[in-house]
Motif scaffolding. Sequence first.
Motif, mmCIF file in Angstrom:
data_model
loop_
_atom_site.group_PDB
_atom_site.id
_atom_site.type_symbol
_atom_site.label_atom_id
_atom_site.label_comp_id
_atom_site.label_asym_id
_atom_site.label_seq_id
_atom_site.Cartn_x
_atom_site.Cartn_y
_atom_site.Cartn_z
ATOM 1 N N TYR A 7 15.884 -1.183 -46.041
ATOM 2 C CA TYR A 7 17.177 -0.852 -46.635
ATOM 3 C C TYR A 7 17.008 -0.243 -48.015
ATOM 4 O O TYR A 7 17.717 0.666 -48.408
ATOM 5 C CB TYR A 7 18.052 -2.105 -46.728
ATOM 6 C CG TYR A 7 18.649 -2.502 -45.415
ATOM 7 C CD1 TYR A 7 19.432 -1.618 -44.710
ATOM 8 C CD2 TYR A 7 18.412 -3.756 -44.882
ATOM 9 C CE1 TYR A 7 19.985 -1.979 -43.486
ATOM 10 C CE2 TYR A 7 18.946 -4.124 -43.668
ATOM 11 C CZ TYR A 7 19.740 -3.232 -42.974
ATOM 12 O OH TYR A 7 20.278 -3.595 -41.777
ATOM 13 N N ARG A 230 15.468 -1.736 -35.614
ATOM 14 C CA ARG A 230 16.594 -1.958 -36.518
ATOM 15 C C ARG A 230 17.845 -2.425 -35.772
ATOM 16 O O ARG A 230 18.261 -1.812 -34.795
ATOM 17 C CB ARG A 230 16.931 -0.667 -37.282
ATOM 18 C CG ARG A 230 18.086 -0.844 -38.277
ATOM 19 C CD ARG A 230 18.389 0.434 -39.030
ATOM 20 N NE ARG A 230 17.321 0.830 -39.923
ATOM 21 C CZ ARG A 230 17.086 0.277 -41.116
ATOM 22 N NH1 ARG A 230 17.866 -0.690 -41.556
ATOM 23 N NH2 ARG A 230 16.087 0.691 -41.855
ATOM 24 N N THR A 284 25.595 -1.847 -44.939
ATOM 25 C CA THR A 284 24.460 -2.509 -45.593
ATOM 26 C C THR A 284 24.962 -3.239 -46.837
ATOM 27 O O THR A 284 26.084 -3.038 -47.280
ATOM 28 C CB THR A 284 23.378 -1.506 -46.034
ATOM 29 O OG1 THR A 284 23.828 -0.841 -47.227
ATOM 30 C CG2 THR A 284 23.088 -0.468 -44.967
ATOM 31 N N ARG A 285 24.086 -4.070 -47.378
ATOM 32 C CA ARG A 285 24.445 -4.762 -48.621
ATOM 33 C C ARG A 285 24.730 -3.780 -49.743
ATOM 34 O O ARG A 285 25.448 -4.084 -50.675
ATOM 35 C CB ARG A 285 23.286 -5.630 -49.093
ATOM 36 C CG ARG A 285 23.181 -6.922 -48.333
ATOM 37 C CD ARG A 285 21.862 -7.593 -48.660
ATOM 38 N NE ARG A 285 21.323 -8.131 -47.431
ATOM 39 C CZ ARG A 285 20.719 -9.296 -47.343
ATOM 40 N NH1 ARG A 285 20.528 -10.016 -48.416
ATOM 41 N NH2 ARG A 285 20.291 -9.723 -46.180
ATOM 42 N N TYR A 289 26.308 3.421 -45.124
ATOM 43 C CA TYR A 289 25.331 4.494 -44.962
ATOM 44 C C TYR A 289 25.817 5.341 -43.792
ATOM 45 O O TYR A 289 25.877 4.872 -42.652
ATOM 46 C CB TYR A 289 23.966 3.888 -44.677
ATOM 47 C CG TYR A 289 22.845 4.884 -44.435
ATOM 48 C CD1 TYR A 289 22.037 5.309 -45.482
ATOM 49 C CD2 TYR A 289 22.587 5.360 -43.154
ATOM 50 C CE1 TYR A 289 20.993 6.203 -45.253
ATOM 51 C CE2 TYR A 289 21.543 6.251 -42.921
ATOM 52 C CZ TYR A 289 20.759 6.664 -43.978
ATOM 53 O OH TYR A 289 19.731 7.539 -43.738
#
Length: 445
Positions: A7, A230, A284-285, A289
């Motif tokens: 990430y 992933r 994502t954190r 994306y």
Amino acid sequence: SDNLSGYANIRLHMNRRTFLASVSAVSLLPVRGFAAQNALHLKAQQVTRQILPQGEGATAMLGFNGSMPGPELRLRRDARIAIDVHNALDEGTAVHWHGIRLENMMDGVPMLTQELIEPGDTMTYSFVPPDAGTYWYHSHYISYEQVARGMMGPLIVEDDVPPDVDHDITVLLSDWQLDETGQLLDAFADMHSVAHGGYMGNFARAFLSQERVSTGDRIRLRLINAATNRIFPVAVSGVSGAVVALDGMALSAPRALGDLELAPAQRADLIVDVKGPVGFDMVTRQGAYRLAELIVDGSNTTRHATSIKSLAPPDLPTPDKPAQHLTLTMMGGAMGGRHQGDNIWSFNNTSDLQADPFGSFRRGETARITLVNDTAFPHGIHLHGHHFYETDKDGTLGDLRDTTLVHAGESRDIICVFDNPGRWLLHCHMLSHAVGGMRTWVNVA
Ligand code: C2O
Ligand code: CU
């Protein structure tokens, strides 16, 4: 921090590439489907593909028929298909038809169901797909590398009566470790990643089979996670609608569309109404994306709102009271995973394919298998040749799947009617974990 490095790398690329050039990152699958027919031809070969946005380096990869992903194959349900696979690579290969309940000899697993297709050779796979839905095909030889290099494509079994939609769009997700010139880094078997979350790309995107829709269109989206390791948390924006199938199997009722979590090899079919530009984002954190987007062009004024209906139910045997209850414990790996043996991963302290199967089932027998994740990483467990029911905590039957995601420290029971005779793989579809030892097989006779 180790399993977050993927990430973190993505964030570096995100600023420079994705946010600046997300529109040009969207492109068409180069070959849109063969019309359903009786014979298809796939040629495994080296290809060059523009993975990074236009203007950046093209990537030398592997693929089929000059394209990566390979061409979308569309099959008729209940009709025999012959697919010639010609190997124009300089190494062996074999093709697995992921999720299709087919004859064991056609399953595409070297050493278990067939010999390798050697360079220059051709093998004809012939089978009858029994269930309409969204599937995919991929190499099953050194798959952690051949799939990461691009040897995969969508496999659609058409509905007898297609749902009432304006467009049927395939959304294939993957990721790659690329260098600054767009070339694949040779990191496929990196032992550090094998012991952690597996090979993860520093660049991810989705390939769409179509790039334009209109506001007001009702569309079917077939999401396929073709990444080797992933898990994609996916948010689809600009639409409202429902999930209608998982891993190819129709849900009995459409389910409200929230964020989706797709483990490697899992699929989700959505039917949605287009409200505005459609975005596919990995959550994502660090934020969203962008994987792909559909451009909205004009508006569809002829369609009037109706409720979304379920797809025709699949015809699978009804489970009996389980005759056996087996436990499959995922063990090993980094960050506290323990097991005996030299390999990195195991099931029940046993790595790789042994002479004895993990389970032996009489044809037609129902079994319960408790999947226990005693490791520090999530695993997506795939059974070949069958679909099985996930079960809820109280034991009621849940979704039919061919791949189930079990998070670290969790466990899940699955119920399967083993009605397909043969020798079938059971493995983690994080392909780095599979090569690290997390694979076994079952026998149905
Ligand atoms: Cu998608 Cu053993 O495979
Ligand atoms: Cu795994």
